[in-house]
Write a protein that holds these residues in place. Structure first.
Motif, PDB file in Angstrom:
ATOM      1  N   ALA A  52      79.591  40.799 -55.293  1.00 23.74           N
ATOM      2  CA  ALA A  52      78.757  40.747 -56.395  1.00 23.74           C
ATOM      3  C   ALA A  52      78.599  39.284 -56.794  1.00 23.74           C
ATOM      4  CB  ALA A  52      79.844  41.519 -57.460  1.00 23.74           C
ATOM      5  N   GLN A  53      79.538  38.378 -56.452  1.00 24.05           N
ATOM      6  CA  GLN A  53      79.364  36.849 -56.918  1.00 24.05           C
ATOM      7  C   GLN A  53      78.017  36.531 -56.001  1.00 24.05           C
ATOM      8  OE1 GLN A  53      82.671  34.294 -55.603  1.00 24.05           O
ATOM      9  NE2 GLN A  53      81.580  32.719 -55.858  1.00 24.05           N
ATOM     10  N   LEU A  54      77.922  36.920 -54.795  1.00 20.11           N
ATOM     11  CA  LEU A  54      76.666  36.242 -54.031  1.00 20.11           C
ATOM     12  C   LEU A  54      75.421  36.897 -54.545  1.00 20.11           C
ATOM     13  CD1 LEU A  54      78.182  36.505 -50.603  1.00 20.11           C
ATOM     14  CD2 LEU A  54      78.172  34.639 -51.884  1.00 20.11           C
ATOM     15  N   ALA A  55      75.531  38.331 -54.818  1.00 19.45           N
ATOM     16  CA  ALA A  55      74.340  38.875 -55.265  1.00 19.45           C
ATOM     17  C   ALA A  55      73.807  38.280 -56.644  1.00 19.45           C
ATOM     18  CB  ALA A  55      74.464  40.101 -55.620  1.00 19.45           C
ATOM     19  N   VAL A  56      74.760  38.176 -57.608  1.00 21.04           N
ATOM     20  CA  VAL A  56      74.453  37.541 -58.722  1.00 21.04           C
ATOM     21  C   VAL A  56      73.936  36.223 -58.831  1.00 21.04           C
ATOM     22  CG1 VAL A  56      75.361  36.821 -61.134  1.00 21.04           C
ATOM     23  CG2 VAL A  56      75.996  38.846 -60.201  1.00 21.04           C
ATOM     24  N   ALA A  57      74.384  35.325 -57.927  1.00 24.69           N
ATOM     25  CA  ALA A  57      73.769  33.971 -57.490  1.00 24.69           C
ATOM     26  C   ALA A  57      72.538  33.922 -57.075  1.00 24.69           C
ATOM     27  CB  ALA A  57      74.814  33.034 -56.621  1.00 24.69           C
ATOM     28  N   ALA A  58      72.277  34.939 -56.140  1.00 23.01           N
ATOM     29  CA  ALA A  58      71.027  35.234 -55.851  1.00 23.01           C
ATOM     30  C   ALA A  58      69.715  35.600 -56.761  1.00 23.01           C
ATOM     31  CB  ALA A  58      70.825  36.071 -54.492  1.00 23.01           C
ATOM     32  N   LEU A  59      70.286  36.531 -57.819  1.00 19.56           N
ATOM     33  CA  LEU A  59      69.477  36.966 -58.844  1.00 19.56           C
ATOM     34  C   LEU A  59      69.203  35.871 -59.681  1.00 19.56           C
ATOM     35  CD1 LEU A  59      71.382  40.536 -59.154  1.00 19.56           C
ATOM     36  CD2 LEU A  59      68.818  40.246 -58.479  1.00 19.56           C
ATOM     37  N   ILE A  60      70.031  35.105 -60.180  1.00 24.58           N
ATOM     38  CA  ILE A  60      69.621  34.143 -61.196  1.00 24.58           C
ATOM     39  C   ILE A  60      68.454  33.199 -60.422  1.00 24.58           C
ATOM     40  CG2 ILE A  60      71.578  34.172 -62.368  1.00 24.58           C
ATOM     41  CD1 ILE A  60      72.416  31.502 -61.163  1.00 24.58           C
ATOM     42  N   GLU A  61      68.526  32.884 -59.215  1.00 20.43           N
ATOM     43  CA  GLU A  61      67.449  32.361 -58.533  1.00 20.43           C
ATOM     44  C   GLU A  61      66.110  32.844 -58.731  1.00 20.43           C
ATOM     45  OE1 GLU A  61      67.791  29.138 -58.035  1.00 20.43           O
ATOM     46  OE2 GLU A  61      69.781  29.061 -58.292  1.00 20.43           O
ATOM     47  N   MET A  62      66.225  34.359 -58.291  1.00 11.43           N
ATOM     48  CA  MET A  62      65.064  34.987 -58.518  1.00 11.43           C
ATOM     49  C   MET A  62      64.352  34.974 -59.721  1.00 11.43           C
ATOM     50  SD  MET A  62      65.826  38.412 -56.321  1.00 11.43           S
ATOM     51  CE  MET A  62      66.803  38.319 -54.808  1.00 11.43           C
ATOM     52  N   ARG A  63      65.318  35.212 -60.653  1.00 13.35           N
ATOM     53  CA  ARG A  63      64.874  35.242 -62.309  1.00 13.35           C
ATOM     54  C   ARG A  63      64.092  33.827 -62.558  1.00 13.35           C
ATOM     55  NH1 ARG A  63      62.235  36.922 -66.431  1.00 13.35           N
ATOM     56  NH2 ARG A  63      63.025  36.010 -68.407  1.00 13.35           N
TER      57      ARG A  63
ATOM     58  N   THR B 141      69.192  27.392 -52.110  1.00 19.82           N
ATOM     59  CA  THR B 141      70.405  28.246 -51.500  1.00 19.82           C
ATOM     60  C   THR B 141      69.883  28.281 -49.899  1.00 19.82           C
ATOM     61  OG1 THR B 141      69.147  30.169 -51.862  1.00 19.82           O
ATOM     62  CG2 THR B 141      70.401  29.472 -53.710  1.00 19.82           C
ATOM     63  N   ALA B 142      70.826  28.980 -49.454  1.00 18.85           N
ATOM     64  CA  ALA B 142      70.902  29.379 -47.845  1.00 18.85           C
ATOM     65  C   ALA B 142      69.871  30.330 -47.721  1.00 18.85           C
ATOM     66  CB  ALA B 142      72.129  29.701 -47.528  1.00 18.85           C
ATOM     67  N   ALA B 143      69.292  31.059 -48.649  1.00 16.31           N
ATOM     68  CA  ALA B 143      68.404  32.105 -48.564  1.00 16.31           C
ATOM     69  C   ALA B 143      67.191  31.519 -49.025  1.00 16.31           C
ATOM     70  CB  ALA B 143      68.934  33.538 -49.254  1.00 16.31           C
ATOM     71  N   LEU B 144      66.808  30.459 -48.620  1.00 15.70           N
ATOM     72  CA  LEU B 144      65.422  29.952 -48.976  1.00 15.70           C
ATOM     73  C   LEU B 144      64.224  30.390 -48.664  1.00 15.70           C
ATOM     74  CD1 LEU B 144      63.796  27.646 -50.633  1.00 15.70           C
ATOM     75  CD2 LEU B 144      64.369  26.179 -48.619  1.00 15.70           C
ATOM     76  N   ASP B 145      64.312  30.827 -47.361  1.00 16.00           N
ATOM     77  CA  ASP B 145      63.369  31.523 -46.549  1.00 16.00           C
ATOM     78  C   ASP B 145      62.905  33.077 -47.288  1.00 16.00           C
ATOM     79  OD1 ASP B 145      62.970  29.689 -44.721  1.00 16.00           O
ATOM     80  OD2 ASP B 145      64.095  30.446 -43.331  1.00 16.00           O
ATOM     81  N   HIS B 146      64.050  33.548 -47.703  1.00 19.54           N
ATOM     82  CA  HIS B 146      63.808  34.918 -48.447  1.00 19.54           C
ATOM     83  C   HIS B 146      63.254  34.797 -49.941  1.00 19.54           C
ATOM     84  CE1 HIS B 146      64.564  39.065 -49.937  1.00 19.54           C
ATOM     85  NE2 HIS B 146      64.880  38.597 -50.934  1.00 19.54           N
ATOM     86  N   ARG B 147      63.359  33.585 -50.322  1.00 18.22           N
ATOM     87  CA  ARG B 147      62.789  33.431 -51.826  1.00 18.22           C
ATOM     88  C   ARG B 147      61.507  33.114 -51.572  1.00 18.22           C
ATOM     89  NH1 ARG B 147      65.982  28.714 -54.540  1.00 18.22           N
ATOM     90  NH2 ARG B 147      64.423  29.016 -55.827  1.00 18.22           N
ATOM     91  N   LEU B 148      61.295  32.281 -50.496  1.00 16.17           N
ATOM     92  CA  LEU B 148      59.837  31.604 -50.407  1.00 16.17           C
ATOM     93  C   LEU B 148      59.098  33.049 -50.052  1.00 16.17           C
ATOM     94  CD1 LEU B 148      60.278  28.655 -48.057  1.00 16.17           C
ATOM     95  CD2 LEU B 148      59.276  28.651 -50.651  1.00 16.17           C
ATOM     96  N   HIS B 149      59.594  34.075 -49.314  1.00 15.74           N
ATOM     97  CA  HIS B 149      58.734  35.212 -48.936  1.00 15.74           C
ATOM     98  C   HIS B 149      58.620  36.040 -50.296  1.00 15.74           C
ATOM     99  CE1 HIS B 149      57.246  38.794 -46.866  1.00 15.74           C
ATOM    100  NE2 HIS B 149      57.979  39.636 -47.336  1.00 15.74           N
TER     101      HIS B 149
END
Length: 301
Positions: free
Chosen positions: A213-224, A258-266
């Motif tokens: 949950a913690q990791l998913a929420v951190a990723a979602l605020i970046e998407m937003r 974040t570590a998931a930068l490639d996913h965000r760029l895509h």
């Protein structure tokens, strides 16, 4: 009351583990970050309420047929000094378990909040000494550092921080995209969204669903924040800025990187189709229902 307590316990355990894991693995949140954040908040609130409520409801079962009459029965027992004859050791243990869980949950939340606020206060003081105010953006500070770094420091006296490397490396349109991203974090108070989940994950780090949950929420605020930035600027500007900038911001900050930068760029360059309006409405309805269910089990006779 015992049946309601069992239902609350099963509901809370389900939200903390299989539901949290399934929601963290789901693909649809990338298509509706706002709805997914609402769903996560509902899962966290309802899960805590259900687990705490299960112990309280079971422990107070001898005092009345439902929670509100039982609380009145507790007051009467306190006045007379006599507990109901049906009161057993397992009821006392349930109340103790609920009290210990509450202390753990709120204690960790208080500790995480205090630690975070102190870290931000120290960092804000350093920024005000070392950073140069940027007249173009109120509350922004420019640090004399060659690497391109940008982050925001949320709070009542928020700060938006850019390094000199950002202004030297990025073109004005890319700088505007970075600012739009960080301002989205500050305006929507994403720090308040993340903080309870940091505490939730720290409360029981052995429960994988709570960590997810913690990791998913951190990723979602970046998407937003990415979505807000692309709406205010354009995809190419934000994408170019993120490719140029990299690394980590201070722990007290909310960072774009974040570590998931490639996913965000895509996701930025090939955005998924938004969820249909009916599905978005259903997600929000389910979030409200998720919170309402343990509340109903607690209060209804």
């Amino acid at each position: 009351m015992e049946l309601a307590a069992l239902g609350l316990l099963l509901f809370g355990v389900a939200l903390a583990e299989p539901v949290s894991r399934a929601l963290a693995r789901a693909d649809w949140p990338t298509r509706d970050p706002v709805g997914a954040l609402l769903a996560w908040q509902a899962v966290g609130l309802a899960g805590g309420l259900a687990l705490l409520g299960a112990g309280v409801v079971y422990g107070l079962a001898p005092f009345g047929p439902s929670l509100l009459p039982a609380l009145g029965g507790v007051a009467d027992a306190w006045t007379t000094g006599h507990a109901p004859d049906a009161m057993r050791a397992d009821h006392v243990l349930a109340l103790l378990a609920a009290a210990l869980l509450a202390l753990r949950l709120f204690g960790v939340l208080a500790a995480v909040t205090t630690r975070t606020l102190l870290a931000r206060r120290r960092h804000r003081g350093l920024l005000d000494v070392l950073g140069t105010p940027w007249p173009a953006v109120p509350g922004a500070r420019v640090l004399d550092h060659p690497l391109p770094v940008a982050y925001c420091l949320p709070g009542l006296r928020s700060r938006l921080v850019l390094s000199a490397g950002v202004l030297d490396t990025l073109d004005p349109h890319q700088v505007r995209a970075v600012l739009a991203h960080e301002q989205a974090h500050l305006r929507e108070r994403h720090d308040l969204v993340v903080l309870p989940f940091v505490a939730w994950g720290a409360t029981a780090p052995f429960v994988r669903g709570m960590v997810c949950a913690q990791l998913a929420v951190a990723a979602l605020i970046e998407m937003r924040a990415d979505d807000v930035a692309t709406a205010r600027t354009c995809v190419a500007e934000l994408n170019g800025a993120l490719k140029t900038m990299g690394g980590a911001a201070p722990a007290a900050a909310l960072s774009s990187f974040t570590a998931a930068l490639d996913h965000r760029l895509h996701r930025i360059t090939s955005p998924p189709a938004p969820l249909p309006r009916a599905v978005r409405l259903l997600v929000r309805l389910l979030a409200v229902t998720t919170v309402g269910l343990p509340t109903a089990l607690l209060l209804l006779p």
